[in-house]
Scaffold this active site. Structure first.
Site, short mmCIF file in Angstrom:
data_model
loop_
_atom_site.label_atom_id
_atom_site.label_comp_id
_atom_site.label_asym_id
_atom_site.label_seq_id
_atom_site.Cartn_x
_atom_site.Cartn_y
_atom_site.Cartn_z
N GLU A 268 -45.11 42.22 -39.97
CA GLU A 268 -44.20 41.65 -38.52
C GLU A 268 -42.79 41.87 -39.09
O GLU A 268 -42.08 40.87 -39.75
CB GLU A 268 -44.67 40.07 -38.51
CG GLU A 268 -45.97 39.91 -38.31
CD GLU A 268 -46.39 40.30 -36.93
OE1 GLU A 268 -45.63 40.43 -36.04
OE2 GLU A 268 -47.70 40.07 -36.55
N CYS A 302 -36.70 37.56 -34.22
CA CYS A 302 -37.34 38.93 -34.19
C CYS A 302 -37.37 39.24 -32.75
O CYS A 302 -37.19 40.57 -32.41
CB CYS A 302 -38.60 39.00 -35.05
SG CYS A 302 -39.66 37.66 -34.47
P1 NAD Z 1 -36.30 39.94 -45.51
O1 NAD Z 1 -36.82 41.27 -45.48
O2 NAD Z 1 -34.79 39.87 -46.37
O3 NAD Z 1 -36.99 38.64 -46.42
C1 NAD Z 1 -38.31 38.28 -45.98
C2 NAD Z 1 -39.07 37.94 -47.05
O4 NAD Z 1 -39.38 38.99 -48.11
C3 NAD Z 1 -38.52 36.72 -47.94
O5 NAD Z 1 -39.37 35.70 -48.14
C4 NAD Z 1 -37.96 37.40 -49.21
O6 NAD Z 1 -37.93 36.81 -50.15
C5 NAD Z 1 -39.11 38.54 -49.12
N1 NAD Z 1 -38.88 39.67 -50.21
C6 NAD Z 1 -37.68 40.13 -50.49
N2 NAD Z 1 -38.12 41.03 -51.27
C7 NAD Z 1 -39.57 41.53 -51.55
C8 NAD Z 1 -40.40 42.40 -52.02
N3 NAD Z 1 -39.81 43.32 -52.93
N4 NAD Z 1 -41.43 42.07 -51.94
C9 NAD Z 1 -42.18 41.24 -51.02
N5 NAD Z 1 -41.10 40.36 -50.36
C10 NAD Z 1 -39.94 40.43 -50.60
O7 NAD Z 1 -35.86 39.13 -43.96
P2 NAD Z 1 -35.04 37.76 -43.57
O8 NAD Z 1 -33.79 38.27 -43.80
O9 NAD Z 1 -35.70 36.76 -44.19
O10 NAD Z 1 -35.74 37.78 -42.05
C11 NAD Z 1 -35.03 38.49 -41.02
C12 NAD Z 1 -36.01 39.60 -40.72
O11 NAD Z 1 -37.32 39.21 -40.43
C13 NAD Z 1 -35.49 40.42 -39.46
O12 NAD Z 1 -35.76 41.80 -39.44
C14 NAD Z 1 -36.44 39.91 -38.41
O13 NAD Z 1 -36.55 40.65 -37.17
C15 NAD Z 1 -37.92 39.85 -39.07
N6 NAD Z 1 -38.56 39.03 -38.74
C16 NAD Z 1 -40.02 39.42 -38.05
C17 NAD Z 1 -40.73 38.80 -37.30
C18 NAD Z 1 -41.85 39.28 -36.48
O14 NAD Z 1 -42.76 38.74 -36.39
N7 NAD Z 1 -41.93 40.43 -36.18
C19 NAD Z 1 -40.56 37.22 -37.33
C20 NAD Z 1 -39.58 36.70 -37.99
C21 NAD Z 1 -38.61 37.48 -38.63
#
Ligand code: NAD
Length: 515
Positions: A268, A302
């Site tokens: 997502e 998102c």
């Molecule tokens: P992010 O990608 O920075 O982090 C998301 C998660 O991934 C966090 O828990 C982070 O700690 C973890 N993470 C970091 N490095 C990782 C790795 N190497 N392996 C696994 N996990 C890791 O995103 P964010 O800034 O927390 O959230 C914003 C983003 O999320 C935006 O792009 C938004 O569009 C997206 N989002 C999408 C949806 C959807 O349903 N499509 C919903 C909510 C947010």
């Protein structure tokens, strides 16, 4: 001086949620999968330290996984409707804690109090949905081509589900996954965003009491905190399914790593959502949909509206209505219900926002409503920005990129076909919408040659989805589906069974193999 935390009873809320030792490094209590280094959680509302959290070391992660694997053997043997009953009790518990949890979501993440409560309501709703589902995990029965044979399919639990969630929905997205996984007979290991770890601990505390009361092993719900656990989950062969919510950049890495070990993923990822404003639109409806979509949650959904594709004949009118609405927006403390726009999550997000505005200007964008950092009394956290509107072209690099902030790009179109092509002309494919009273335009937008997104709405903005539908998007949004409809199937493994109740052994496709 009275702080926001005092004024809105944050300390009391933390206490109710079982988070007390805020200066010593709160762990997950008895689950105790957190003895690693300490991270700090600051509120973007006022910049105050809310609490210190012990993260999970590699050893802690290993302990959590052992507990989860043990719990799976027991949990999967509990009949699905009984698992549903335990999830029903979780929903009851969440009802009790709606107020303190909603407040914590608002204070730790920075979204409005109404949206904080809304997130908890969504958790309650998904519990109700999952309870019903626990009696409806149906498989099909097929007719065998062979005589005296019966063929059917059944769904079994998939195992341990790893849930990695983003900061912007600190609790709801986890529940969309966990509640469905639990009724399906899976166990869940959750890594919340390190920007909102206290929300994760609060949820774990609530769920733990329900598991305990039902004599169910605590490993059914494991929490691991800190960034180190992300890659441990990606690489762990014991985790059958990784449900990842976050940026496309990290999602791409998760996708590759999990695929390498033949694990399953639900991805997502980022969106770049547009509303088409037709010449047949009701502009007063557009106003609510577009403004809430663009500035709600400070543009950190998102599904936030990033682009408005406006018919040339109503362009000037729409811009004038938007300018007027933006001039009335109140920016400030998200817990104060008089404010429309709260802070961004941190100063890094502010930097991305400011850089995106500069990039848009460099590419030829024209500022319609000026953005910028809001400073002064009440804005000491340095995370408050002004929602802005920029006239831009769809092909600009910056317009093609998701910036997680309240920047709205506006552009003109002349034919509906052109508008649909613009709406589809970005790498992401999450949410889309058209405002029109023309049936022809509406049907075209929803047809196979219309929107290419996972979500396509008519006379509703792009932002805010109901749990009853399958949620997710296409292209760089990752292709995953979670929450309602038949999204549950991703949390189970499908098995096709054929039973021969005759006395001969005929082979399929009529193949003869005489011995
Ligand atoms: P992010 O990608 O920075 O982090 C998301 C998660 O991934 C966090 O828990 C982070 O700690 C973890 N993470 C970091 N490095 C990782 C790795 N190497 N392996 C696994 N996990 C890791 O995103 P964010 O800034 O927390 O959230 C914003 C983003 O999320 C935006 O792009 C938004 O569009 C997206 N989002 C999408 C949806 C959807 O349903 N499509 C919903 C909510 C947010």
């Amino acid at each position: 001086m009275i702080t926001i935390a005092d004024q809105f009873g944050i300390k009391e809320a933390l206490k109710q949620l079982g988070i007390e030792a805020i200066n010593e490094g709160t762990s997950t209590g008895e689950s105790n999968f957190a003895n690693g280094k300490i991270i700090e959680s600051y509120s973007p509302a006022d910049g105050a330290l809310i609490g210190k959290v012990k993260t999970s070391s590699k050893e802690d992660y290993e302990k959590a996984m052992e507990k989860a694997s043990e719990a799976f053997h027991e949990w999967r043997m509990i009949p699905a409707p009984k698992r549903g009953d335990i999830v029903r009790q979780m929903g009851d518990e969440l009802r009790k804690f709606k107020e303190p949890l909603g407040k914590l979501v608002s204070y730790e993440m920075g979204k409005s109090l109404q949206e904080g409560y809304g997130e908890v309501q969504e958790m309650i709703d998904i519990c109700d949905f999952a309870v019903g589902l626990s009696r409806q995990l149906y498989g099909l029965t097929m007719h065998s081509e062979r005589p005296l044979h019966r063929m059917y399919e059944q769904y079994h639990p998939i195992g341990t589900v790893g849930i990695i969630s983003a900061f912007n929905f600190p609790v709801a997205v986890w529940s969309w996954n966990a509640m469905i996984a639990w009724v399906c007979g899976d166990v869940a290991i959750w890594k919340p965003s390190s920007k909102v770890p206290l929300c994760g601990i609060a949820c774990q505390n609530i769920i733990k009491t329900v598991l305990k009361r039902n004599n169910v092993p605590e490993g059914v719900s494991c929490l691991v905190t800190g960034n180190e656990s992300g890659d441990l989950i990606n690489n762990d062969k014991r985790i059958s399914l990784v449900s990842f919510t976050g940026s496309t950049r990290i999602g791409r890495h998760v996708s590759k790593t999990v695929a390498e070990r033949f694990g399953n993923t639900i991805l997502e990822l980022g969106g770049n959502n547009a509303i088409i404003v037709s010449e047949h639109a009701d502009i007063s409806m557009v106003l609510v949909g577009a403004v809430f979509g663009a500035v709600g949650t400070a543009g950190q959904r998102c599904t936030s509206t990033r682009r408005l594709i406006i018919h040339e004949s109503v362009y000037d009118k729409t811009i004038s209505v938007l300018k007027n609405a933006y001039s009335q927006l109140q920016i400030g403390n998200p817990l104060d219900e008089n404010n429309h726009v709260g802070p961004l999550i941190d100063k890094g997000a502010v930097k991305d926002y400011l850089e995106a505005i500069e990039a848009a200007k460099k590419e030829g964008g024209k500022i319609i409503v000026e953005g910028g950092l809001v400073e002064g009394e009440g804005y000491e956290s340095g995370c408050y920005v002004r929602p802005c509107i920029i006239e831009a072209a769809n092909h600009f690099d910056i317009v093609q990129t998701e910036t997680f902030a309240p920047i709205l790009y506006v552009m003109k179109y002349s034919t509906i076909e052109e508008a649909i092509a613009m709406q589809n002309g970005v790498p992401q494919g999450l949410s889309s919408s058209i405002f029109t009273n023309s049936m022809r335009e509406m049907e075209l937008f929803l047809s196979q040659s219309g929107s290419d997104c996972g979500i396509a709405n008519v006379n509703i903005g792009t932002s805010g989805a109901e749990i009853g539908g399958a949620f997710g998007g296409e292209k760089e949004t990752g292709g995953g589906r979670e929450s309602g409809s038949d999204a549950w199937k991703a949390y189970m493994r499908r098995q096709t069974n054929t039973i021969n109740y005759g006395t001969q052994l005929p082979l399929a496709q009529g193949i003869k193999f005489d011995l």
